[in-house]
Enzyme design. Structure first.
Site, PDB file in Angstrom:
ATOM      1  N   ARG A  59      -8.386   3.615 -24.682  1.00 49.46           N
ATOM      2  CA  ARG A  59      -9.352   2.836 -23.903  1.00 49.46           C
ATOM      3  C   ARG A  59      -9.190   1.338 -24.148  1.00 49.46           C
ATOM      4  O   ARG A  59      -9.537   0.509 -23.314  1.00 49.46           O
ATOM      5  CB  ARG A  59     -10.805   3.256 -24.227  1.00 49.46           C
ATOM      6  N   TYR A 112     -14.449  -4.498   1.779  1.00 53.45           N
ATOM      7  CA  TYR A 112     -14.547  -3.050   1.663  1.00 53.45           C
ATOM      8  C   TYR A 112     -16.033  -2.701   1.475  1.00 53.45           C
ATOM      9  O   TYR A 112     -16.705  -3.298   0.617  1.00 53.45           O
ATOM     10  CB  TYR A 112     -13.691  -2.596   0.474  1.00 53.45           C
ATOM     11  N   LYS A 209      -3.673   1.390  -3.116  1.00 54.66           N
ATOM     12  CA  LYS A 209      -3.121   1.045  -1.802  1.00 54.66           C
ATOM     13  C   LYS A 209      -1.642   0.665  -1.910  1.00 54.66           C
ATOM     14  O   LYS A 209      -0.852   1.459  -2.388  1.00 54.66           O
ATOM     15  CB  LYS A 209      -3.968  -0.061  -1.182  1.00 54.66           C
TER      16      LYS A 209
HETATM   17  N1  LCS Z   1     -10.735  -3.482  -2.270  1.00 56.61           N
HETATM   18  C1  LCS Z   1     -10.263  -3.182  -1.058  1.00 56.61           C
HETATM   19  C2  LCS Z   1      -9.795  -4.275  -0.158  1.00 56.61           C
HETATM   20  C3  LCS Z   1     -10.213  -1.846  -0.646  1.00 56.61           C
HETATM   21  O1  LCS Z   1      -9.728  -1.567   0.575  1.00 56.61           O
HETATM   22  C4  LCS Z   1     -10.675  -0.826  -1.511  1.00 56.61           C
HETATM   23  C5  LCS Z   1     -10.670   0.610  -1.113  1.00 56.61           C
HETATM   24  C6  LCS Z   1     -11.177  -1.197  -2.756  1.00 56.61           C
HETATM   25  C7  LCS Z   1     -11.174  -2.531  -3.116  1.00 56.61           C
HETATM   26  C8  LCS Z   1     -11.676  -0.174  -3.748  1.00 56.61           C
HETATM   27  O2  LCS Z   1     -10.591   0.450  -4.318  1.00 56.61           O
HETATM   28  P1  LCS Z   1     -10.613   1.966  -4.914  1.00 56.61           P
HETATM   29  O3  LCS Z   1     -11.738   1.998  -5.873  1.00 56.61           O
HETATM   30  O4  LCS Z   1     -10.821   2.884  -3.763  1.00 56.61           O
HETATM   31  O5  LCS Z   1      -9.282   2.065  -5.555  1.00 56.61           O
HETATM   32  N2  LCS Z   1     -10.507   0.816   0.239  1.00 56.61           N
HETATM   33  C9  LCS Z   1     -10.533   1.946   0.874  1.00 56.61           C
HETATM   34  C10 LCS Z   1     -10.417   2.066   2.263  1.00 56.61           C
HETATM   35  O6  LCS Z   1     -10.383   1.135   3.060  1.00 56.61           O
HETATM   36  N3  LCS Z   1     -10.387   3.341   2.597  1.00 56.61           N
HETATM   37  O7  LCS Z   1     -10.560   4.160   1.524  1.00 56.61           O
HETATM   38  C11 LCS Z   1     -10.645   3.318   0.341  1.00 56.61           C
END
Ligand code: LCS
Length: 396
Positions: A59, A112, A209
């Site tokens: 951690r 998001y 992503k």
């Molecule tokens: N920032 C952006 C720009 C994102 O598109 C997402 C997730 C996050 C942060 C959060 O990331 P995660 O915790 O999911 O790794 N975006 C998503 C979307 O547009 N569709 O599903 C997840």
């Protein structure tokens, strides 16, 4: 890789973040261990006191995870990285490290959905206030700043509208008001946009992503500019506990080796598809930073080295038309998330941004008819053929 500063992003993608290891393995091994032995009691005490470099407990740090942290930090031109269990873990760790009761945040309205909700629903309970503004309009950013503004948080290009915020302009407002400037660089990836060059203080990513790129890992990253930030965030991350595990760190690091190559193909495919969509009789409007019709096309050319793989558009017949399209694509997957090698299509108003209050969503131009496409690395003509046959089923 030594003297890394002289290398291009293509080379850095392949080599950055390799950790020295005893067997000289070319690929960083997976240190699948929760804890590490101390040579003796003094060694353990020295590690805990920070007087000696080494690993204690996963951690608090792990060699495989550190390799990935170094790779992303190097690609961003930052000081160090902190890998997190998800993009949301990265974002809430940054908020938790820097925001206190009474503080105020100016945040892009096109973010998001859960980023908006995290501030308006969770951090609000701890006395943190947030204003959601159209950050493509720097006057609106300036007007939203208050004496207690501690942070300006920008996502560019924004999810899902693809609006582009002037990073240098927003950074100046933050600097003039002694606020921290945080940029979510998920949509561009460090290959297409380097927020530190424009004055960002901290960068966050959903590595789920483009960085990972293969739709098989959930992860996040914080990249910092100096050791003071690193210490503060490292401590917060240790306390919150939202760290990335070694196996997933290995997978993301593996994905990054092809990041530069993938981004080139994402950009080529998306440009071609955006141009096709813009001419299609069943399409009302297309948002892609690479189209001259995009309101911030000139700005995107200045601060990005490519326009990315994300497109959003409205079809004729609004939501009903969008449903016909989404229900009839055969090659594109109807799924949320983005940035992987496979093309995904989804409906923000009922899916990724459904968590936002409707009036805030509509103010951010996330209309009921908006469809979002994450363009993969398949053959572009085959993707166009698939979209064309599905669009032609719309009966208006
Ligand atoms: N920032 C952006 C720009 C994102 O598109 C997402 C997730 C996050 C942060 C959060 O990331 P995660 O915790 O999911 O790794 N975006 C998503 C979307 O547009 N569709 O599903 C997840």
């Amino acid at each position: 890789m030594s003297h890394h500063k002289k290398y291009s992003d293509a080379t850095k993608s392949v080599h950055a973040g390799m950790i020295e290891n005893e067997h000289l393995a070319v690929v960083t091994p997976i240190y699948q261990t929760s804890t590490f032995k101390f040579r003796n009691a003094d060694h353990g005490a020295a590690l805990f006191a920070g007087n000696e470099e080494g690993f204690i407990y996963t951690r608090m740090g792990n060699p495989t995870v550190k390799g990935l942290e170094n790779a992303v930090a190097e690609l961003e031109g930052g000081h160090k990285g902190l890998a997190c269990a998800s993009g949301m873990a990265a974002i809430h760790t940054v908020f938790g490290a820097y925001l206190s009761q009474g503080d105020h945040v100016v945040c892009s309205e096109a973010v998001y959905g859960p980023t908006n909700t995290l501030l308006s629903e969770v951090f609000s309970r701890f006395g943190v206030k947030a204003s959601f503004v159209d950050t493509t309009d720097l006057k609106a950013v300036e007007n939203a700043v208050r004496p207690e503004t501690k942070m300006i948080y920008v996502e560019t290009p924004g999810n899902p509208t693809l609006c582009v915020t002037d990073l240098a302009g927003a950074a100046k407002i933050a600097r003039d008001n002694r606020a921290l400037f945080v940029v979510d660089n998920t949509f561009a990836s460090p290959i297409l946009q380097k927020p530190f060059l424009f004055g960002a203080d901290i960068i966050v990513h959903s590595m789920t992503k483009f960085l990972n790129g293969h739709a098989d890992v959930v992860g996040g990253m914080i990249v910092v500019k100096n050791e003071e930030q690193f210490k503060r965030l490292r401590r917060t991350l240790n306390l919150f506990g939202g760290v990335l595990d070694p196996m997933n760190a290995f997978l993301v690091h593996r994905g990054i080796k092809s990041l530069s190559m993938r981004m080139e193909k994402h950009c080529q495919n998306a440009q071609k598809i955006a141009e096709f969509l813009e001419k299609h009789p069943k399409v009302e409007h297309v948002a892609y930073p690479g189209l001259p019709s995009h309101p911030q096309h000139e700005l995107a050319k200045k601060q990005m080295s490519g326009f990315g793989g994300m497109i959003s558009f409205e079809v004729k017949g609004g939501l009903e038309g969008g449903k016909v399209l989404m229900d009839n694509v055969q090659l594109c997957n109807l799924a949320v998330s983005l940035g992987g090698v496979e093309t995904l299509i989804q409906h923000p108003a009922s899916m990724t941004h459904a968590i936002m209050p409707k009036e805030i969503r509509l103010k951010a131009h996330i209309t009921d008819g908006l469809v979002r496409l994450s363009v993969g690395v398949e053959n572009a003509d085959e993707l166009i053929e698939d979209l064309d046959q599905a669009l032609n089923k719309i009966s208006v």
